[in-house]
Design a protein around this motif. Structure first.
Motif, mmCIF file in Angstrom:
data_model
loop_
_atom_site.group_PDB
_atom_site.id
_atom_site.type_symbol
_atom_site.label_atom_id
_atom_site.label_comp_id
_atom_site.label_asym_id
_atom_site.label_seq_id
_atom_site.Cartn_x
_atom_site.Cartn_y
_atom_site.Cartn_z
ATOM 1 N N UNK A 24 0.831 -1.204 0.000
ATOM 2 C CA UNK A 24 0.000 0.000 0.000
ATOM 3 C C UNK A 24 0.864 1.252 0.000
ATOM 4 N N UNK A 25 1.934 1.243 0.790
ATOM 5 C CA UNK A 25 2.831 2.395 0.824
ATOM 6 C C UNK A 25 3.486 2.616 -0.540
ATOM 7 N N UNK A 26 3.855 1.524 -1.199
ATOM 8 C CA UNK A 26 4.446 1.649 -2.538
ATOM 9 C C UNK A 26 3.461 2.281 -3.514
ATOM 10 N N UNK A 27 2.233 1.789 -3.537
ATOM 11 C CA UNK A 27 1.239 2.329 -4.472
ATOM 12 C C UNK A 27 0.876 3.774 -4.134
ATOM 13 N N UNK A 28 0.857 4.105 -2.869
ATOM 14 C CA UNK A 28 0.602 5.495 -2.490
ATOM 15 C C UNK A 28 1.706 6.410 -3.010
ATOM 16 N N UNK A 29 2.927 5.927 -2.970
ATOM 17 C CA UNK A 29 4.027 6.717 -3.520
ATOM 18 C C UNK A 29 3.917 6.857 -5.034
ATOM 19 N N UNK A 30 3.459 5.793 -5.703
ATOM 20 C CA UNK A 30 3.223 5.900 -7.145
ATOM 21 C C UNK A 30 2.164 6.954 -7.428
ATOM 22 N N UNK A 31 1.096 6.951 -6.638
ATOM 23 C CA UNK A 31 0.039 7.927 -6.831
ATOM 24 C C UNK A 31 0.533 9.346 -6.567
ATOM 25 N N UNK A 32 1.346 9.487 -5.550
ATOM 26 C CA UNK A 32 1.908 10.803 -5.249
ATOM 27 C C UNK A 32 2.734 11.313 -6.425
ATOM 28 N N UNK A 33 3.427 10.414 -7.096
ATOM 29 C CA UNK A 33 4.318 10.814 -8.183
ATOM 30 C C UNK A 33 3.579 11.035 -9.501
ATOM 31 N N UNK A 34 2.607 10.151 -9.814
ATOM 32 C CA UNK A 34 2.002 10.169 -11.154
ATOM 33 C C UNK A 34 0.527 10.558 -11.160
ATOM 34 N N UNK A 36 -3.648 10.415 -10.731
ATOM 35 C CA UNK A 36 -4.728 9.496 -11.052
ATOM 36 C C UNK A 36 -4.593 9.018 -12.502
ATOM 37 N N UNK A 37 -3.604 8.165 -12.723
ATOM 38 C CA UNK A 37 -3.278 7.613 -14.035
ATOM 39 C C UNK A 37 -2.929 6.140 -13.848
ATOM 40 N N UNK A 38 -2.815 5.363 -14.927
ATOM 41 C CA UNK A 38 -2.353 3.979 -14.756
ATOM 42 C C UNK A 38 -1.023 3.894 -14.003
ATOM 43 N N UNK A 39 -0.094 4.776 -14.303
ATOM 44 C CA UNK A 39 1.193 4.730 -13.603
ATOM 45 C C UNK A 39 1.041 5.094 -12.126
ATOM 46 N N UNK A 40 -0.016 5.812 -11.796
ATOM 47 C CA UNK A 40 -0.274 6.140 -10.398
ATOM 48 C C UNK A 40 -0.669 4.950 -9.554
ATOM 49 N N UNK A 41 -1.039 3.827 -10.212
ATOM 50 C CA UNK A 41 -1.260 2.566 -9.509
ATOM 51 C C UNK A 41 -0.280 1.504 -10.025
#
Length: 222
Positions: A24-34, A36-41
């Motif tokens: 969950x922490x990893x995916x939250x960091x992806x969302x923070x970076x990218x 609401x996009x596919x890369x954000x998850x």
């Protein structure tokens, strides 16, 4: 995404934290970076993500509603709304309060639950079909055997809540190369997992991605 912001999340967590909190922490960091996009998850692109949504929806061969377990940013719901009329019944669930808050903001008329399924008092809503898209495709730094055991525990709880069946995907072992952070599982291992849950199951590797999807049903399909 201007109307929704999150703060930084770190994966520097105690060893006692479950593999799914680390994910969950990893995916939250992806969302923070990218955003609401596919890369954000952490999907590489929209086209392959849409293929996965189609395959996940395919578990409901006879219709029925979905529980989107690990719903992330709600992209599977967007796919259903764009593809089906009327949209099938849908409910979302995620361990991450950040993603649950995002989905509640995007879809105020839909129920989204924030649940750690491995908590002693956890309740999984009973639904026709549970889909688990990307819940087990990454293991990050978690050892294979530890993540496999955690997956088994989650699948047992989730399948008990499914009225008709569930779908989940895994990374294939039959690839040119593997990544240490991904969860590559041999077919024979997942076949034993599926058989431990039900004799009625299907392994799909017919959609052109470096993964496969498992359908597990409560009873025989027509």
């Amino acid at each position: 995404m201007a109307a929704f912001a999150i703060t930084a999340v770190t994966t520097d967590m105690p060893e006692t934290v479950s593999p799914f909190h680390l994910l969950a922490a990893h995916y939250e960091n992806c969302f923070r970076r990218y955003g609401d996009t596919p890369r954000g998850v952490d999907w590489p692109d929209a086209d392959s993500a849409r293929v996965r949504y189609k395959v996940m929806a395919g578990v409901a061969y006879d219709g029925g509603g979905f529980l989107d377990f690990g719903c992330g940013a709600g992209h599977f719901l967007e796919y259903l709304q764009q593809t089906y009329s009327p949209c099938p019944a849908y409910r979302g669930l995620d361990i991450s309060p950040i993603f649950v808050d995002l989905c509640r903001h995007k879809f105020p008329d839909i129920i989204f639950d924030c649940v750690d399924v491995m908590a002693p008092d956890a309740v999984i809503p009973s639904t026709d079909y549970v889909i688990m898209n990307g819940v087990f495709t990454e293991k990050r730094e978690v050892p294979y055997n530890v993540f496999f055991d955690a997956m088994m525990a989650v699948l047992g709880k989730v399948f008990a809540a499914a009225k008709r069946g569930m779908a989940f995907n895994l990374m294939s072992k039959y690839v040119d190369w593997e990544r240490d952070d991904l969860f590559h599982v041999p077919y024979n291992d997942v076949a034993r997992v599926a058989m431990s849950l039900s004799r009625h199951h299907t392994i799909r590797a017919d959609y052109g991605l470096r993964e496969y999807t498992v359908y597990v049903y409560k009873s025989a399909i027509a």
